[in-house]
Design a protein around this motif. Structure first.
Motif, PDB file in Angstrom:
ATOM      1  N   ALA A  49      11.836  -3.213  -0.911  1.00 13.47           N
ATOM      2  CA  ALA A  49      11.023  -2.274  -0.663  1.00 13.47           C
ATOM      3  C   ALA A  49      10.005  -2.701   0.125  1.00 13.47           C
ATOM      4  O   ALA A  49       9.381  -2.143   1.114  1.00 13.47           O
ATOM      5  CB  ALA A  49      10.377  -1.725  -2.161  1.00 13.47           C
ATOM      6  N   GLN A  50       9.372  -3.905  -0.160  1.00 10.27           N
ATOM      7  CA  GLN A  50       8.175  -4.341   0.635  1.00 10.27           C
ATOM      8  C   GLN A  50       8.660  -4.843   2.309  1.00 10.27           C
ATOM      9  O   GLN A  50       7.771  -4.763   3.119  1.00 10.27           O
ATOM     10  CB  GLN A  50       7.356  -5.446  -0.115  1.00 10.27           C
ATOM     11  CG  GLN A  50       6.738  -4.820  -1.356  1.00 10.27           C
ATOM     12  CD  GLN A  50       5.593  -3.997  -1.045  1.00 10.27           C
ATOM     13  OE1 GLN A  50       5.160  -3.963   0.346  1.00 10.27           O
ATOM     14  NE2 GLN A  50       5.259  -3.326  -1.842  1.00 10.27           N
TER      15      GLN A  50
ATOM     16  N   ALA B 165       0.473  -1.558   0.568  1.00  8.64           N
ATOM     17  CA  ALA B 165       1.672  -1.875  -0.329  1.00  8.64           C
ATOM     18  C   ALA B 165       1.965  -0.791  -1.523  1.00  8.64           C
ATOM     19  O   ALA B 165       3.162  -0.886  -2.249  1.00  8.64           O
ATOM     20  CB  ALA B 165       1.463  -3.347  -0.810  1.00  8.64           C
ATOM     21  N   SER B 166       1.212  -0.224  -1.913  1.00 10.19           N
ATOM     22  CA  SER B 166       1.307   0.820  -2.860  1.00 10.19           C
ATOM     23  C   SER B 166       1.722   2.313  -2.376  1.00 10.19           C
ATOM     24  O   SER B 166       2.937   2.800  -2.943  1.00 10.19           O
ATOM     25  CB  SER B 166      -0.093   1.510  -3.606  1.00 10.19           C
ATOM     26  OG  SER B 166      -0.643   0.459  -4.561  1.00 10.19           O
ATOM     27  N   ALA B 167       1.327   2.813  -1.258  1.00  6.90           N
ATOM     28  CA  ALA B 167       1.882   3.772  -0.534  1.00  6.90           C
ATOM     29  C   ALA B 167       1.180   3.911   0.852  1.00  6.90           C
ATOM     30  O   ALA B 167       0.022   3.545   0.910  1.00  6.90           O
ATOM     31  CB  ALA B 167       1.721   4.986  -1.270  1.00  6.90           C
TER      32      ALA B 167
ATOM     33  N   SER C 267      -3.459  -4.762   1.454  1.00  8.82           N
ATOM     34  CA  SER C 267      -2.358  -4.564   2.286  1.00  8.82           C
ATOM     35  C   SER C 267      -2.984  -3.603   3.468  1.00  8.82           C
ATOM     36  O   SER C 267      -2.983  -2.541   3.276  1.00  8.82           O
ATOM     37  CB  SER C 267      -1.188  -4.293   1.394  1.00  8.82           C
ATOM     38  OG  SER C 267      -1.375  -3.105   0.784  1.00  8.82           O
TER      39      SER C 267
ATOM     40  N   HIS D 194       5.695  -8.010  -3.747  1.00  6.32           N
ATOM     41  CA  HIS D 194       4.980  -6.911  -3.496  1.00  6.32           C
ATOM     42  C   HIS D 194       3.454  -7.184  -3.979  1.00  6.32           C
ATOM     43  O   HIS D 194       2.624  -6.424  -3.498  1.00  6.32           O
ATOM     44  CB  HIS D 194       5.412  -5.758  -4.324  1.00  6.32           C
ATOM     45  CG  HIS D 194       5.433  -6.154  -6.011  1.00  6.32           C
ATOM     46  ND1 HIS D 194       6.590  -7.137  -6.454  1.00  6.32           N
ATOM     47  CD2 HIS D 194       4.844  -5.611  -6.980  1.00  6.32           C
ATOM     48  CE1 HIS D 194       6.356  -7.212  -7.660  1.00  6.32           C
ATOM     49  NE2 HIS D 194       5.606  -6.156  -8.180  1.00  6.32           N
TER      50      HIS D 194
ATOM     51  N   ASP E 296      -0.976   6.570  -4.162  1.00  5.81           N
ATOM     52  CA  ASP E 296      -0.513   6.451  -5.583  1.00  5.81           C
ATOM     53  C   ASP E 296      -1.634   6.920  -6.571  1.00  5.81           C
ATOM     54  O   ASP E 296      -2.638   6.399  -6.814  1.00  5.81           O
ATOM     55  CB  ASP E 296      -0.289   4.890  -5.897  1.00  5.81           C
ATOM     56  CG  ASP E 296       0.451   4.397  -7.018  1.00  5.81           C
ATOM     57  OD1 ASP E 296       0.232   5.397  -8.011  1.00  5.81           O
ATOM     58  OD2 ASP E 296       0.721   3.248  -7.207  1.00  5.81           O
TER      59      ASP E 296
ATOM     60  N   SER F 258      12.345   1.981  -0.411  1.00  4.36           N
ATOM     61  CA  SER F 258      11.506   3.276  -0.820  1.00  4.36           C
ATOM     62  C   SER F 258      10.724   3.578   0.520  1.00  4.36           C
ATOM     63  O   SER F 258      10.014   2.930   1.005  1.00  4.36           O
ATOM     64  CB  SER F 258      10.603   2.722  -1.755  1.00  4.36           C
ATOM     65  OG  SER F 258       9.643   3.717  -2.077  1.00  4.36           O
TER      66      SER F 258
ATOM     67  N   LYS G 109       6.786   3.591   1.447  1.00  5.44           N
ATOM     68  CA  LYS G 109       6.171   2.212   1.744  1.00  5.44           C
ATOM     69  C   LYS G 109       6.383   1.954   3.377  1.00  5.44           C
ATOM     70  O   LYS G 109       5.756   1.116   3.732  1.00  5.44           O
ATOM     71  CB  LYS G 109       6.983   1.040   1.358  1.00  5.44           C
ATOM     72  CG  LYS G 109       7.276   1.037  -0.367  1.00  5.44           C
ATOM     73  CD  LYS G 109       6.029   0.919  -1.066  1.00  5.44           C
ATOM     74  CE  LYS G 109       6.475   0.479  -2.482  1.00  5.44           C
ATOM     75  NZ  LYS G 109       5.121   0.635  -3.402  1.00  5.44           N
ATOM     76  N   TRP G 110       7.008   2.813   4.100  1.00  3.50           N
ATOM     77  CA  TRP G 110       6.995   2.709   5.405  1.00  3.50           C
ATOM     78  C   TRP G 110       6.778   4.076   6.137  1.00  3.50           C
ATOM     79  O   TRP G 110       6.945   3.999   7.446  1.00  3.50           O
ATOM     80  CB  TRP G 110       8.483   2.236   5.867  1.00  3.50           C
ATOM     81  CG  TRP G 110       9.610   3.141   5.928  1.00  3.50           C
ATOM     82  CD1 TRP G 110       9.786   4.383   6.464  1.00  3.50           C
ATOM     83  CD2 TRP G 110      10.691   3.120   5.046  1.00  3.50           C
ATOM     84  NE1 TRP G 110      11.077   5.172   6.011  1.00  3.50           N
ATOM     85  CE2 TRP G 110      11.679   4.303   5.175  1.00  3.50           C
ATOM     86  CE3 TRP G 110      11.211   2.180   4.178  1.00  3.50           C
ATOM     87  CZ2 TRP G 110      12.792   4.444   4.565  1.00  3.50           C
ATOM     88  CZ3 TRP G 110      12.502   2.312   3.394  1.00  3.50           C
ATOM     89  CH2 TRP G 110      13.064   3.275   3.575  1.00  3.50           C
TER      90      TRP G 110
END
Lengths: 463, 463
Positions: free
Chosen positions: A176-177, A7-9, A345, A149, B30, A194, A197-198
């Motif tokens: 984004a999420q 969920a951050s990256a 996540s 998020h 991140d 973003s 995120k994917w």
């Protein structure tokens, strides 16, 4: 070494990597130029826009690429607020939006605009009818995330979008999420996403503004990206982002079902194997891959380090992991415990064995932090209860120490007596009531301290 | 297939490619997170900042990365103007700044600020004393490029920086074009650069703000990049950009000398092999790799396509290559011809043979465009001169047609007679005087047309 902080990256998707490498060779030139390198770059950009628009559910000429999801949200909000200035200067947002929405709203308020905040329930869910009730005639824009998020709760976006359309107010959705999992339903007007995120590369956000939405870009603009995202286009990353979104979507339905099972297992087992834990977020209406819980008497940063040593990368909304000493505004709005907060996540492809291993490691990691802090349950209770009410001085102590001192004091007073905690830690205002809620004790309220920063929080022992 | 448009964008440097690939695996997380992936990303970011700061000539904590050079300039200008609002609301800039500076200045003016524009000479060079004279006590910020992006003229930045320091006015230097060649000298306060100009990937700009400069970021901010560049950091691209800057700098001195020779050869030979051409920009104080010239009676877009077919990628500041029909503000400020404008910017490693081949191809490409337009010299002159003065109606015709019609008419009138050209092409106001200057004819001036858009331009035949 499981990475549970997607969920951050998310790490780069293999499809994104391949597309990025190919378009580093083909798409580095200026797409505004007439020469063959420029025309080739333009073709790649156009194709990426078509692919991204299809995944978002809009027309290609409604979508621009920005340097980040954050900038997509900032531009989306300021552009609609400026475009609809005649309609009014009111912005409606939920209490649990991403901080980039809050920052844009702060700028609007500092500029003389008004901001209405719609709260949520204890699960983090915003009620569609409460949101709709805020859509006054002078509302220029409404903003609601598709899913939260931090706790994974899915919001009633389609319903709110209908209400907004009926009220003539454009709705901006921070998707984004949720965007990796599917398009956002309903007649929304503006949408932001973003790529990192994917599984796309960093450096790519997307901003969709549906035709008919009044939009006036703020700040300096140029001729790129329809005047909505100034600066040289990052075409290799854009191509990779679009390719990755398609690839992730192709796997989304199957993977969502599988991860949902793992998250259900986590939600159930965390509550069972960790004492004094609160699993937060809506149990049903939630993102498939994300689960969040808070552990009483735990320093979030210490727990994160403990889990990191054990090989698990997770994140936290606790203030004790951030430089600001302010707890997550999301947990605050939900009224749940913020101390010892952990967000898990799961990336696509996470195995059940990794989740089981996490469940084996977690109780020990929590125990270790509690023991180091001298938390209740970790140390022997003092012999004999004290009669009457007590005052605990926790001034200068930071989360989770005030709550630990409270819990120890409550063990020492008789049922019916009160414990007053003097604390200047901002988080105490959130965590002491939340502790009472989870422990079945009665929170009587707080009062400011005389001549000092902080407050006195009063709790009556019930059980 | 020689690519001669490195001033727009350079292909990825091999060192950048290698660094990008490595940090896609190591630097996607991140950097604000505490887990090992986050810490690794943070370390890469810190190291890239150190390297970039050393190349720029500032401290690491004075430098932030932005998503583009354009955004670095936008943020730099708005941040200083806001930070120094008490000093005044005057912005001084040169007439030949990059359009991103002009856009930021427009926003400032729309917001009630004032903008003073310092002109340049016919070579595009700004006089330091003229610039210094504009530094009034209410000047909040001055902006001067290190070197011009269209004609390559180097500006007296060190001298202007000293004058700004003496006046207590911060100087912002747009160093996008010169940064690959070396640091900017002098006590500048703010500096902006763009990685894709030095073989770094797109998506990375840099903004240096020296300590002691009052700076208040505008718009929504977050905790990333010292609050000066919101949004998730693009670490793989940042790492690649820093690596590429070091690599390019290591080759800069040797390569500058070599390219300077090729550019001198181009400047000399273009003037010799193409009739009616004007080579523009300062002949000595210039970027090593860039040369610009304008060809009379030529449609810039047609010439670019002709050169593209012949295998050469170049760019142009002519209005007939852009969607706006406005000629380059740089050529306009210099007062030089804008029609048939070609900018050649050589990448590192360009061979002398490629330059010779360009010189072989160019005259034919120009001839072809002129013939298609029926330009003077390309077609037989009409038999016999007309007595007395004439009026040429070029209403509705676009660049370079009005100048072609003028040139043909001048051939037909006796010395001493006048030709009046009626034109509604905005570019004629620039190109007709410039044509007179290059052809030794006398420009008498213009007057508005009665009841119509456009003007009548009057020229007296001298030779």
């Amino acid at each position: 070494m499981p990475y549970f902080d997607v969920a951050s990256a998310a790490p780069l998707h293999p499809v994104a990597r391949e597309a990025l490498l190919a378009s580093l060779d083909e798409g580095w030139a200026d797409p505004a130029r007439l020469h063959r390198e420029g025309r080739r770059a333009r073709m790649l950009l156009d194709a990426a826009r078509e692919a991204a628009a299809e995944a978002v559910g809009c027309r290609a000429d409604e979508l621009v690429f920005t340097p980040s999801g954050t900038q997509a949200v900032h531009s989306g909000i300021s552009g609609v607020l400026a475009g609809r200035r005649r309609a009014g200067r009111r912005l409606v947002r939920s209490a649990v939006e991403h901080s980039c929405v809050l920052h844009a709203a702060q700028v609007h308020a500092a500029d003389g605009g008004s901001v209405a905040v719609v709260g949520c329930d204890r699960s983090g869910r915003v009620a569609a009818d409460r949101f709709a009730a805020e859509l006054t005639p002078d509302t220029a824009l409404a903003a609601l995330q598709s899913a939260n998020h931090e706790v994974g709760t899915v919001q009633p976006v389609a319903e709110v979008a209908e209400a907004c359309a009926a009220a003539g107010v454009p709705l901006l959705v921070d998707a984004a999420q949720s965007l990796p999992w599917g398009p956002v339903a309903g007649p929304w007007s503006v949408l932001a996403g973003s790529a990192h995120k994917w599984g796309g590369p960093p450096g790519v956000g997307l901003l969709a503004v549906r035709k008919g939405t009044r939009f006036a870009p703020r700040g300096p603009v140029d001729e790129r990206e329809a005047g909505r995202a100034p600066g040289f286009e990052n075409i290799p990353a854009i191509v990779a982002a679009a390719a990755s979104l398609r690839a992730v979507r192709a796997e989304a339905a199957a993977e969502a079902g599988r991860l949902r099972g793992l998250v259900a297992r986590l939600r159930e087992r965390v509550a069972a194997v960790v004492p004094d834990v609160e699993v937060v977020g809506d149990p049903e209406r939630r993102l498939p891959h994300l689960v969040t819980f808070s552990c009483l008497y735990v320093d979030g940063e210490a727990l994160l380090h403990g889990l990191d040593r054990a090989g698990f990368s997770v994140s936290s909304g606790s203030s004790c992991t951030s430089s600001t000493l302010t707890p997550s505004h999301v947990l605050k709005a939900m009224g749940v415990l913020s101390e010892g907060n952990v967000r898990v996540s799961l990336p696509c492809g996470t195995g059940a064995d990794e989740v089981e291993r996490f469940l084996e490691v977690l109780p020990g990691a929590v125990r270790e932090v509690r023991a180091a802090l001298g938390a209740p349950g970790a140390v022997a209770a003092p012999a004999g209860g004290e009669a009457g009410s007590v005052v605990v001085d926790a001034l200068g102590a930071r989360c989770p120490v005030p709550v630990i001192e409270l819990a120890k004091a409550v063990e020492r007073v008789p049922v019916g007596a009160t414990v007053t905690v003097r604390s200047d830690d901002e988080v105490a205002a959130l965590d002491i009531p939340a502790w009472c809620w989870t422990q079945g004790q009665e929170y009587l309220g707080e009062r400011p301290l005389e001549g000092e920063r902080g407050a006195a929080y009063v709790v009556r022992r019930r059980v």
